[in-house]
Design an enzyme around this catalytic site. Structure first.
Site, PDB file in Angstrom:
ATOM      1  CD  GLU A   1      -2.287   8.181  -4.437  1.00  0.00           C
ATOM      2  OE1 GLU A   1      -2.210   7.106  -3.833  1.00  0.00           O
ATOM      3  OE2 GLU A   1      -2.312   9.285  -3.876  1.00  0.00           O
TER       4      GLU A   1
ATOM      5  CB  THR B   1      -9.075   4.309   9.999  1.00  0.00           C
ATOM      6  OG1 THR B   1      -7.932   4.881   9.339  1.00  0.00           O
ATOM      7  CG2 THR B   1      -9.263   4.990  11.333  1.00  0.00           C
TER       8      THR B   1
ATOM      9  CG  ASP C   1      -2.000   0.953   1.275  1.00  0.00           C
ATOM     10  OD1 ASP C   1      -2.435   1.367   0.175  1.00  0.00           O
ATOM     11  OD2 ASP C   1      -2.459   1.317   2.373  1.00  0.00           O
TER      12      ASP C   1
ATOM     13  CG  HIS D   1      -6.280   4.824  -1.595  1.00  0.00           C
ATOM     14  ND1 HIS D   1      -5.187   4.339  -0.933  1.00  0.00           N
ATOM     15  CD2 HIS D   1      -6.170   4.393  -2.872  1.00  0.00           C
ATOM     16  CE1 HIS D   1      -4.433   3.645  -1.789  1.00  0.00           C
ATOM     17  NE2 HIS D   1      -5.011   3.665  -2.974  1.00  0.00           N
ATOM     18  N   GLY D   2      -9.150   5.427   1.496  1.00  0.00           N
ATOM     19  CA  GLY D   2      -9.864   6.130   2.574  1.00  0.00           C
ATOM     20  C   GLY D   2     -11.282   5.635   2.763  1.00  0.00           C
ATOM     21  N   GLY D   3     -11.474   4.307   2.686  1.00  0.00           N
ATOM     22  CA  GLY D   3     -12.818   3.726   2.761  1.00  0.00           C
ATOM     23  C   GLY D   3     -13.529   3.921   4.092  1.00  0.00           C
TER      24      GLY D   3
ATOM     25  N   GLY E   1      -8.239   7.936   7.133  1.00  0.00           N
ATOM     26  CA  GLY E   1      -8.629   8.205   8.515  1.00  0.00           C
ATOM     27  C   GLY E   1     -10.065   8.710   8.594  1.00  0.00           C
TER      28      GLY E   1
HETATM   29  P1  13P Z   1      -8.737   4.385   5.862  1.00  0.00           P
HETATM   30  O1  13P Z   1      -7.733   4.206   6.937  1.00  0.00           O
HETATM   31  O2  13P Z   1      -9.348   5.743   5.861  1.00  0.00           O
HETATM   32  O3  13P Z   1      -9.767   3.308   5.849  1.00  0.00           O
HETATM   33  O4  13P Z   1      -7.947   4.308   4.470  1.00  0.00           O
HETATM   34  C1  13P Z   1      -7.283   3.119   4.099  1.00  0.00           C
HETATM   35  C2  13P Z   1      -6.472   3.305   2.871  1.00  0.00           C
HETATM   36  O5  13P Z   1      -6.845   4.018   1.958  1.00  0.00           O
HETATM   37  C3  13P Z   1      -5.211   2.581   2.753  1.00  0.00           C
HETATM   38  O6  13P Z   1      -4.505   2.927   1.612  1.00  0.00           O
END
Ligand code: 13P
Length: 287
Positions: free
Chosen positions: A135, A232, A84, A207-209, A178
């Site tokens: 990306e 997160t 990642d 990303h950032g799910g 996060g």
């Molecule tokens: P979160 O920590 O917001 O779920 O994002 C995970 C992520 O995008 C890892 O690359």
């Protein structure tokens, strides 16, 4: 079965669902995610940040642990180990250690440099049967001490990177790592639609799910998102369950101090979180 993400995400894009990337931190995380994927008959991607890689004793230790579990736990669904937000050197090291998929995050370089480095890495990755995620447009929030601004990617730049032959593309659309701040404007669906049109049939990565409302997740999948990263949310679920165990004084009862007992509620919380995401993403039964 350890596989690259290429086929699993092409299928997801065609089938209008997404496969979850769940980041791992240790043995408990890994086992919880693999068992849930098998139970749900869902393909799964184990995400490993460079920081988590160092924490777990290096990429080779991770590959050994995952391969051992796939065999011992009789995991039959497709599983990828994916670096990642890899740096150039990290991507090289992860491929060397046997990762089946890597992300090269060149989003902070000028586009020409991102293109040059991504080209070199994608050629090497494909010669080894490894898939590559590129990306464009930095994802906001903090990841391993790196703060991104939550950019919205330029569709023309996305097409330039997609045309290099990468397997999947992460494009910033206002998403951040996060928890989302209270004044977050939400995902930029106009940008996502434009990026999707410019790069089709490339599977896109969100990303950032953590903390993205369900309707936005579903709309993003309908617009070409085929991989959603979650980190997160599993950490929060694990921490809350572990806190409850200690606050309830369970570690003081009988053999409650046994680490396998202390970590068990957190493991169950990760399983529940992962299952919920697989339901939302539509990947259940798709293995
Ligand atoms: P979160 O920590 O917001 O779920 O994002 C995970 C992520 O995008 C890892 O690359």
């Amino acid at each position: 079965m350890l596989v690259s993400v290429t086929e699993m995400l092409q299928k997801a894009k065609a089938g209008k669902y997404a496969v979850g990337q769940f980041n791992i931190n240790n043995l408990e995380w890994t086992k919880a995610i693999l068992l849930t994927a098998e139970e749900c008959k869902s393909p799964v991607i184990l995400g490993v940040s460079e920081g988590a890689g160092k924490y777990m004793g290096g990429y080779k230790a991770i590959v050994g642990m995952v391969n051992g579990m796939l065999e011992y736990l009789n995991i039959t669904v497709p599983v990828a180990i994916h670096l990642d937000h890899g740096t150039y050197d990290g991507a090289m090291a992860a491929m060397e250690a046997g990762f089946s998929s890597i992300m090269f995050d060149g989003s902070h370089y000028p586009i020409d440099e991102n293109i040059a480095k991504t080209t070199e890495l994608v050629n090497l990755a494909h010669s080894k049967g490894v898939s590559l995620e590129a990306e464009v447009g930095a994802i906001g929030g903090e990841e391993d001490g790196v703060i991104g601004g939550g950019e919205v990617a330029d569709p023309a730049e996305c097409k330039m990177i997609a045309d290099l032959g990468v397997d999947i593309l992460a494009a910033g659309i206002g998403n951040i790592h996060g928890k989302y701040p209270a004044n977050w404007k939400g995902l930029d669906f106009d940008a996502l639609a434009a990026i999707s049109a410019a790069t089709d049939p490339m599977p896109l990565v969100l990303h950032g799910g953590t903390g993205i409302p369900e309707d936005m997740i579903k709309k993003a999948i309908s617009l070409g998102v085929s991989k959603i990263n979650v980190n997160t949310e599993c950490q929060l679920a694990f921490a809350a369950a572990t806190r409850k165990y200690i606050e309830d004084g369970k570690d003081l009862e009988g053999k409650g101090f046994d680490p396998r007992k202390i970590l068990a509620p957190g493991v169950e919380a990760i399983k529940e979180t992962v299952k919920g995401k697989m339901e939302l993403f539509g990947s259940i039964g798709k293995a």
